[in-house]
Write an enzyme that holds these catalytic residues in place. Structure first.
Site, PDB file in Angstrom:
ATOM      1  N   ARG A 277       0.861  -1.180   0.000  1.00 27.22           N
ATOM      2  CA  ARG A 277       0.000   0.000   0.000  1.00 27.22           C
ATOM      3  C   ARG A 277       0.900   1.234   0.000  1.00 27.22           C
ATOM      4  NH1 ARG A 277      -2.181   0.574   5.393  1.00 27.22           N
ATOM      5  NH2 ARG A 277      -0.793   2.364   5.554  1.00 27.22           N
ATOM      6  N   HIS A 281      -3.752   4.195   4.664  1.00 32.26           N
ATOM      7  CA  HIS A 281      -4.849   3.231   4.716  1.00 32.26           C
ATOM      8  C   HIS A 281      -6.126   3.876   4.172  1.00 32.26           C
ATOM      9  CE1 HIS A 281      -7.525   0.114   6.156  1.00 32.26           C
ATOM     10  NE2 HIS A 281      -8.201   1.012   6.840  1.00 32.26           N
ATOM     11  N   TYR A 290       4.019   5.283  11.459  1.00 36.70           N
ATOM     12  CA  TYR A 290       4.302   3.888  11.820  1.00 36.70           C
ATOM     13  C   TYR A 290       5.162   3.124  10.821  1.00 36.70           C
ATOM     14  CZ  TYR A 290       0.176   3.244   8.767  1.00 36.70           C
ATOM     15  OH  TYR A 290      -0.717   3.289   7.718  1.00 36.70           O
TER      16      TYR A 290
END
Length: 383
Positions: A277, A281, A290
């Site tokens: 990805r 998100h 993160y």
């Protein structure tokens, strides 16, 4: 050709969550199916092959480019306040277009909320996808028209719907197949485990297509499983295969073979498309919190669109005129989507009470009356 996964590394401890998460690996070194290397070199695989014409290659490339352009426009529209939310597919175009183009017209698809490329392959109007995220409809397309179910935001539940539908296809004596799309995070849901069990026991003609994009929001795959995801199928009694999710040719070949297996009565298959990805998100997420920039940079070198373009240019399957025309088509698509979204009418304020129950409900009637009274309280006297 079989290659080792570049993401398979031994775990290491770290006091930094971001550092340990970015380097958190699978616990083994799985192999994956690949037909087109990141450098744009065509390779062979002993179990999966594909005979594809230059015209078909150009079609796959066009699909990926236009899907990415639509996706980037949707992201921009959300940033401008035109959409409430958007889940980008950036980086996952090959997994979606390759698997989407493997489908027959009579196959049925159960998506999550990120399958914009599969929706494109099924002929769903892209603006209908945006209507959902703008909050003006519940999807806007008839699933029966495109054999493409409405988006499912409840994580993993569509795998049960797909399995039940596939069991119905088998009982009716049909020869079509069903595909359930879901992400790596969904594999931790009980619904997915139950779907695997029923599909295996009833030999349902379903392909479970997992897009492992490495991150379930902020949780890396290594924190959800001790084995590669495709190996989970063994415990349920059906095959699993890991495919290079950034290789559109491999995704096409593996999905085609899995669908044929389902149609011929051999039951389910779990396909794990190992991809990444590239963005957040959703537009409410900040991936810089993160994961490391180096990780994204490494995956940018495996970009699915650049990979196919490099191959086509090397083989002289496409000239500059093709790419120039596609760029113009891409910009026209973006403009058309932007104008269509801004022209969407707002739904009536009472629409949320319609169609809650097929035969009506006294409770919903009471809630509707209360809401009407609440709105009326804002109306000034004489207006």
């Amino acid at each position: 050709m079989t290659v080792e996964s570049t993401a398979a590394r031994k775990p290491r401890r770290s006091s930094s969550r971001r550092t340990s998460a970015a380097k958190a690996p699978q616990s083994s070194e799985p192999q994956l199916v690949q037909l087109l290397t990141p450098e744009g070199e065509r390779v062979e695989h002993p179990d999966y092959s594909i005979d594809i014409s230059p015209e078909e290659l150009r079609g796959l490339y066009r699909d990926m480019v236009l899907t990415r352009r639509f996706d980037s426009e949707a992201t921009a529209l959300q940033r401008q306040g035109e959409l409430g939310l958007w889940a980008s597919l950036l980086g996952q175009e090959a997994a979606q277009i390759g698997s989407g183009r493997a489908l027959r017209d009579d196959d049925y698809v159960f998506p999550t909320y990120r399958e914009h490329g599969v929706a494109w392959c099924r002929g769903v109007d892209p603006t209908n996808l945006l209507g959902l995220f703008r909050g003006v409809n519940h999807g806007g397309w008839d699933p029966a028209t495109n054999n493409f179910h409405l988006y499912t935001l409840v994580i993993g539940s569509q795998t049960l719907h797909a399995t039940g539908y596939a069991m119905g296809v088998a009982k009716d004596g049909g020869d079509s197949a069903v595909v359930a799309y879901f992400g790596d995070g969904a594999t931790s849901q009980g619904d997915v485990a139950e779907a695997f069990t029923y599909a295996a026991v009833y030999n349902a003609p379903v392909v479970f297509f997992c897009q492992n994009n490495q991150w379930a929001i902020s949780e890396p795959t290594a924190r959800q499983t001790r084995v590669p995801l495709y190996q989970r199928a063994q415990g349920y009694g059906f095959p699993g295969v890991r495919v290079d999710g950034n290789d559109v040719l491999a995704c096409l070949a593996v999905t085609k073979a899995s669908l044929e297996r389902a149609r011929s009565g051999e039951g389910p298959t779990l396909v794990e498309a190992f991809t990444y990805r590239m963005g957040a998100h959703t537009t409410s997420d900040d991936p810089t919190k993160y994961r490391a920039d180096e990780e994204r940079a490494a995956w940018e070198a495996k970009d699915p669109i650049l990979r196919l373009r490099t191959y086509m240019e090397k083989q002289k399957f496409a000239d500059e005129a093709f790419f120039t025309a596609l760029e113009a088509e891409s910009e026209a698509l973006g403009k058309g989507v932007r104008e269509a979204v801004r022209a969407m009418p707002d739904p009536g304020s009472m629409a949320m009470f319609d169609h809650v129950y097929a035969d009506g409900s006294s409770l919903v009637d009471e809630e509707r009356a209360e809401f009407i009274a609440y709105q009326a309280s804002f109306v000034e006297e004489g207006n």
